[in-house]
Design a protein around this motif. Sequence first.
Motif, short mmCIF file in Angstrom:
data_model
loop_
_atom_site.label_atom_id
_atom_site.label_comp_id
_atom_site.label_asym_id
_atom_site.label_seq_id
_atom_site.Cartn_x
_atom_site.Cartn_y
_atom_site.Cartn_z
N TYR A 85 2.90 26.79 -47.49
CA TYR A 85 3.92 26.88 -46.11
C TYR A 85 5.11 26.72 -46.65
N ASN A 86 6.12 26.83 -45.76
CA ASN A 86 7.53 26.69 -46.05
C ASN A 86 7.97 25.36 -45.53
N ARG A 87 8.32 24.47 -46.31
CA ARG A 87 8.52 23.12 -45.90
C ARG A 87 9.81 23.04 -44.97
N PRO A 88 10.86 23.92 -45.33
CA PRO A 88 12.12 24.02 -44.79
C PRO A 88 11.97 23.81 -43.29
N ASN A 89 10.82 24.29 -42.54
CA ASN A 89 10.48 24.38 -41.26
C ASN A 89 10.39 23.02 -40.75
N CYS A 90 9.85 22.28 -41.62
CA CYS A 90 9.40 20.74 -41.28
C CYS A 90 10.32 20.12 -40.71
N SER A 91 11.78 20.24 -41.05
CA SER A 91 12.64 19.49 -40.58
C SER A 91 13.92 20.18 -39.73
N LYS A 92 13.19 21.59 -39.31
CA LYS A 92 14.21 22.28 -38.51
C LYS A 92 13.06 22.88 -37.27
N GLY A 93 12.90 24.05 -37.05
CA GLY A 93 12.19 24.84 -35.86
C GLY A 93 10.81 23.98 -35.55
N TYR A 94 10.17 23.80 -36.76
CA TYR A 94 8.74 23.35 -36.32
C TYR A 94 8.80 21.75 -35.90
N LEU A 95 9.81 20.86 -36.62
CA LEU A 95 9.88 19.66 -36.05
C LEU A 95 10.46 19.82 -34.61
N ARG A 96 11.06 20.67 -34.11
CA ARG A 96 11.51 20.59 -32.65
C ARG A 96 10.52 21.11 -31.79
N GLY A 97 9.52 21.74 -32.46
CA GLY A 97 8.41 22.31 -31.52
C GLY A 97 8.61 23.89 -30.96
N GLU A 98 9.71 24.46 -31.89
CA GLU A 98 10.14 25.67 -31.44
C GLU A 98 9.13 26.71 -32.17
N GLU A 99 8.78 26.41 -33.15
CA GLU A 99 7.83 27.30 -34.14
C GLU A 99 6.44 26.82 -34.12
N THR A 100 5.44 27.75 -34.38
CA THR A 100 4.15 27.38 -34.67
C THR A 100 3.84 26.88 -35.90
N ARG A 101 2.68 26.31 -36.37
CA ARG A 101 2.36 25.81 -37.79
C ARG A 101 2.34 27.34 -38.54
N GLU A 102 1.64 28.39 -37.84
CA GLU A 102 1.25 29.47 -38.49
C GLU A 102 2.74 30.31 -39.01
N GLU A 103 3.74 29.94 -38.10
CA GLU A 103 5.03 30.55 -38.49
C GLU A 103 5.71 30.08 -39.87
N ALA A 104 5.16 28.79 -40.17
CA ALA A 104 5.66 28.10 -41.40
C ALA A 104 4.87 28.82 -42.59
N TYR A 105 3.62 29.35 -42.52
CA TYR A 105 2.93 29.67 -43.39
C TYR A 105 3.46 30.79 -44.36
N PHE A 106 3.21 30.47 -45.64
CA PHE A 106 3.75 31.52 -46.75
C PHE A 106 3.38 33.07 -46.29
N ARG A 107 2.24 33.05 -45.96
CA ARG A 107 1.38 34.41 -45.73
C ARG A 107 0.51 33.99 -44.74
N PRO A 108 0.02 34.89 -43.63
CA PRO A 108 -1.23 34.64 -42.94
C PRO A 108 -2.39 34.33 -43.67
N ASN A 109 -3.37 33.75 -43.04
CA ASN A 109 -4.50 33.51 -43.58
C ASN A 109 -5.40 34.64 -44.33
N GLU A 110 -5.34 35.75 -43.63
CA GLU A 110 -6.16 36.93 -44.17
C GLU A 110 -5.49 37.49 -45.25
N TRP A 111 -4.06 37.30 -45.56
CA TRP A 111 -3.47 37.86 -46.64
C TRP A 111 -4.13 37.26 -48.09
N TRP A 112 -4.66 35.94 -48.06
CA TRP A 112 -5.21 35.86 -49.20
C TRP A 112 -6.36 36.37 -49.65
N GLN A 113 -7.28 36.66 -48.65
CA GLN A 113 -8.37 37.40 -48.93
C GLN A 113 -7.94 38.86 -49.40
N GLU A 114 -7.05 39.50 -48.55
CA GLU A 114 -6.75 40.64 -48.97
C GLU A 114 -6.45 40.87 -50.59
#
Length: 415
Positions: A44-73
């Motif tokens: 995931y993108n660590r920058p979100n940890c001190s910004k939108g994710y920390l403030r509760g404006e973004e979901t955990r998944e929004e911080a992910y590098f790619r959605p879970n299914e991408w890895w399988q694809e």
Amino acid sequence: MATRKVDYLLIGGGLASANCARWLREEGAGGEVLLVGREPDPPYNRPNCSKGYLRGEETREEAYFRPNEWWQEQNVELLTRTSVSALDVQSRTVKLSNKEEIEFDKALIATGANVRRLNVDGCELEQIHYLRTLGNADAIREGVADAEEVVLIGGSYIGCEVAASLTLLGKNCTIVMQEQATLERGFGARAGRFFQGLLESHGVRVHGGDELERFEGNGRVAKVVTRGGLELAADAVVIGAGVMPDVQLAQKAGLQIGERGGVRCSSRLESSVPGVFAAGDICEYDSVVHGGEPMRIEHWDVAFNHGKTAALNMLGRDLAHEEVPYFFSVLADWGELEYVGPAYEWDEEIVLGSIEDGAFTNWYLKDGVVRAALTFGRSDDLDHARRLLAGGVMLDEAERRGLRDRDTDLNTIGR
Ligand SMILES: Cc1cc2nc3c(=O)[nH]c(=O)nc-3n(C[C@H](O)[C@H](O)[C@H](O)COP(=O)(O)OP(=O)(O)OC[C@H]3O[C@@H](n4cnc5c(N)ncnc54)[C@H](O)[C@@H]3O)c2cc1C
């Protein structure tokens, strides 16, 4: 005996490994790609940890590098919650915490960095936090829910960004730092004072030229005491005292470690062991855009681009890493700074625009050569900065004057 063999082993579950996996597949790598990371989340993108994710404006998944299914694809095998506990470069095998032993053909080591912990009296009290992971961000958000006073230790990116984010959440934030002005270590006193003024104008209190002495409290932190004698009420504390590259695994494996504490790599990002590459925060590489000087940089864009260069070189392309290092930092919705460089030293600063008006580019020169540029509200100047930095051209008096003149066409400078 190895349990199995993979073609590409990516050690570390962060951005550099993730982008390496992506580019291996985009550039046609066949065979097995295995990415091993010890955190519970996918990369995931660590920058979100001190910004939108920390403030509760973004979901955990929004911080992910790619959605879970991408890895399988992409047919990339992702092992989370798993550590690489040993790397043997002779037999080209690793041991995993799940007891598997894996043989590899090519490997990337991108184990990132760990926070620098401050071992002072009271450091074991509750609600004293560090910030590196999504889990840390969760703990801070929960920890400050009923807090009024939050003290930030450190006046660099983490301290400033978290102070801005928590101020937006309605907390009273106070920064304590060794520097005289926030962010001045990287950008100098003048720009540092501007950022401090921006924070203060939104209510953040800043105490520079001071240092943490101890924490006090009964179970939970209640007070921060400084060497300078301040006693600050604190319902929660966030410490941003820098990071140390996590080179433990690499060092034990016998990979060469450089003067900047990272895994010593060529301009191709290959370590002292052929076929074993490094990327991101731990990579200390010969930077061709800095005249071959070894660089180790702890920023998002560098980890991202290293991942790509390493992937291409794992595929035999033999390419130097030629990106000019770039980074950004966001202070809530109050503004964003961007920087190319880095300049470890400079003897001249030239301002284009106006620091006071909050729209400027600060050029950093050494012996008449542009080494870095910091911009706030003038992003278009960055491409010129990249060209000047990579070109290494010594500017004459008139060109240096042009760098501060709003009417100059920057295209004409350094040609
Ligand atoms: C809160 C925060 C905010 C940030 N904001 C910005 C910003 O605004 N702008 C910017 O430019 N940069 C920012 N950064 C920096 C940027 O996020 C990092 O430079 C980048 O994440 C580095 O990527 P990496 O892949 O090298 O390492 P990491 O992201 O640290 O990933 C390494 C991973 O490897 C894992 N690992 C370590 N050892 C092992 C092992 N033996 N086995 C398995 N796994 C292992 C670690 O647990 C970690 O998950 C921020 C960083 C933080 C913490």
